[in-house]
Design an enzyme around this catalytic site. Structure first.
Site, PDB file in Angstrom:
ATOM      1  CE  LYS A 131      -0.440   5.928   7.680  1.00  0.00           C
ATOM      2  NZ  LYS A 131      -2.037   6.593   7.986  1.00  0.00           N
TER       3      LYS A 131
ATOM      4  CB  THR B 133       0.228  26.470  -4.493  1.00  0.00           C
ATOM      5  OG1 THR B 133      -0.712  26.515  -5.577  1.00  0.00           O
ATOM      6  CG2 THR B 133       0.877  27.697  -3.537  1.00  0.00           C
TER       7      THR B 133
ATOM      8  CG  PHE C 216      -1.779   1.673   1.713  1.00  0.00           C
ATOM      9  CD1 PHE C 216      -3.183   1.525   0.360  1.00  0.00           C
ATOM     10  CD2 PHE C 216      -1.427   2.370   2.185  1.00  0.00           C
ATOM     11  CE1 PHE C 216      -4.101   2.494   0.554  1.00  0.00           C
ATOM     12  CE2 PHE C 216      -2.011   3.739   1.538  1.00  0.00           C
ATOM     13  CZ  PHE C 216      -3.678   3.728   0.573  1.00  0.00           C
TER      14      PHE C 216
ATOM     15  CG  ASP D 208       5.446   3.730   2.052  1.00  0.00           C
ATOM     16  OD1 ASP D 208       5.110   4.566   2.846  1.00  0.00           O
ATOM     17  OD2 ASP D 208       4.399   3.924   1.052  1.00  0.00           O
TER      18      ASP D 208
END
Length: 512
Positions: free
Chosen positions: A371, A396, A234, A340
């Site tokens: 997280k 931005t 994931f 990750d």
């Protein structure tokens, strides 16, 4: 603004008084001084010094969950917001330390920490100090567009916070909005790096064909390259990250995806010590297949991305040997190695970064985070991973100084209380207790895993959803992953006496 400021020595008591004024007739947990003596008694029993002395001694369950007040709030919210994924309606003004409260007087021991995303406890006084500082106020009301108008002290905020805990060998960072965003940016960096190599270096200019074809989503400007991920992994729900996500169909159905490859992730057998030869063979099979895919896939991978522990996909583990082999493979085939650490990072595994357990010969090329950091981005060390021109890796905001300030305070709290080592010790204690429970209830705890990985522990349950529901009735908020896994994701302030409370209540669930 001055009225909001605290001094460090008064932070906890001021927090309690502030909560008293801010909440309704129900006194917040931090103010209920009777909890202090109760918690102290629990800590005395365990021999620990509590990180949150004002915590309750144990959970309190007064109604079904959700109770009547929560149901009213959920009904109201559902008229303007999708509540179908709701776990529980929380009252954060009454939540404290390891305990999450709802609107009905229920106070649960939270071993899920939202979604593994609360690092150092609800209403942490040190974080309140950071949140109410003039520096934070400026970051919030003058939010800088960091690519064009960075604030004067941005380098200082990064160096004393995000970069102070950078993985070894990675001394630069691109900040972002979320874990999915961090992975998307890492993918972009990998593709630009690969094409830069193919052109002959960072000084090589784009060809006219590169420029024109890119506007039509055609090669060579939009190259036929890919990111390799692993089965059950994931990595997020944005378009590029979703193409590398393989955990659940519900995330992917109806969304166009890139034709990118997936390799098998090792399926280990437990207990590990009884299946060492089989597991080593399985990991080698997966490495061999990964190498074949990298060499043969029609859109060559520019990078491989992997979680140290597959979290959403079922809490799947592999050995350090597997990850070392994967790192060597990516170096051999000139493919970037992205780790990750969105869920595994910031101390939960008993190391600040989970990949520190592996003993790599060279660091990953990029490490993504979010997280528990409360901010997001990716670390890197190779200057060639900087785009060769401005505006190629840009949006931005490019992150958020307010969240970076908060992460700096989180890092300081982790260091002040030595929370990474504490988590490692608590995890050893908790795993031992779960192992004993597994011996008594072998049908309830299957494939127990996560030994030596802090509190990043999971097991399989044939009645997983029922266990999660009944745990709430016992005053424990707990989560699942994959199809049958129960996963533990407590905060870094979770201690041995909390682990004992959890074990006691799990046994009641198993007996029911």
């Amino acid at each position: 603004m001055a009225s909001l400021l605290r001094t460090a020595g008064r932070a906890r008591s001021v927090l309690a008084r502030t909560n008293t004024q801010a909440t309704s007739r129900r006194a917040p947990i931090a103010v209920q001084r009777r909890y202090a003596s109760a918690a102290a008694a629990a800590v005395a029993d365990s021999g620990e010094q509590s990180f949150f002395p004002d915590e309750p001694r144990a959970p309190t369950v007064q109604t079904a969950i959700p109770g009547p007040e929560s149901k009213k709030a959920i009904e109201r919210l559902s008229k303007v917001f999708d509540t179908r994924s709701l776990n529980m309606m929380a009252d954060y003004s009454r939540s404290y330390g390891n305990y999450i409260a709802d609107l009905d007087g229920n106070v649960l021991l939270d071993v899920y920490a939202q979604i593994a995303s609360i690092p150092v406890g609800y209403n942490n006084a040190s974080l309140q100090l950071a949140a109410t500082s003039p520096e934070m106020a400026s970051a919030l009301i003058n939010r800088p567009a960091l690519g064009n108008f960075p604030q004067h002290d941005w380098a200082d905020i990064l160096e004393k916070g995000i970069l102070s805990v950078a993985p070894k060998g990675l001394n630069q960072v691109f900040t972002s909005q979320s874990g999915s965003d961090a992975n998307e940016l890492a993918y972009k960096a990998a593709f630009m790096w690969k094409r830069q190599q193919q052109r002959g270096g960072p000084d090589a200019e784009f060809s006219a064909e590169d420029i024109s074809s890119s506007m039509n989503n055609k090669a060579p400007g939009a190259p036929d390259l890919s990111i390799l991920s692993f089965k059950s992994g994931f990595h997020g729900r944005l378009f590029g990250s979703l193409s590398t996500t393989r955990s659940k169909p519900i995330h992917k159905i109806d969304i166009p995806a890139f034709d990118w490859p997936q390799a098998p992730f090792p399926s280990l057998k437990y207990p590990l010590e009884d299946h060492a030869a089989e597991n080593a063979k399985e990991e080698q099979r997966c490495l061999d297949e990964t190498e074949r895919i990298i060499k043969e896939w029609h859109a060559p991978p520019a990078a491989v991305i992997i979680e140290p522990i597959q979290s959403e996909g079922g809490d799947n583990h592999a050995s350090p040997n597997f990850f070392r082999g994967l790192r060597e493979l990516t170096k051999k085939l000139n493919v970037l190695f992205i780790v990750d650490e969105v869920q595994t990072g910031v101390g939960a595994t008993g190391k600040f970064w989970a990949h520190e357990h592996w003993g790599l010969s060279s660091p990953p090329d990029m490490v993504t985070f979010s997280k528990k950091a409360q901010t997001a981005g990716y670390y890197f060390g190779n200057n060639d991973l900087r785009p060769n021109k401005p505006y190629r890796q840009f949006n931005t905001w490019m992150g958020d100084p307010a969240r970076a300030i908060l992460f700096r305070a989180i890092v300081q709290e982790i260091e002040r209380l030595d929370l990474v080592n504490s988590t490692a010790a608590t995890g050893t204690h908790l795993f031992g207790g779960l192992k004993r429970l597994a011996e008594r209830y072998p049908k309830e705890i299957q494939n127990l895993r996560g030994q030596g990985q802090g509190t990043f522990i999971a097991w399989d349950s044939p009645r997983r959803d029922e266990v999660l529901k009944k745990a709430k009735g016992q005053g424990v908020n707990i989560g699942g992953s994959g199809d049958v896994a129960v996963r533990l994701r407590p905060m870094l302030i979770f201690q041995k006496h909390h682990a004992d409370l959890l074990l006691e209540r799990l046994e009641k669930v198993f007996q029911s």
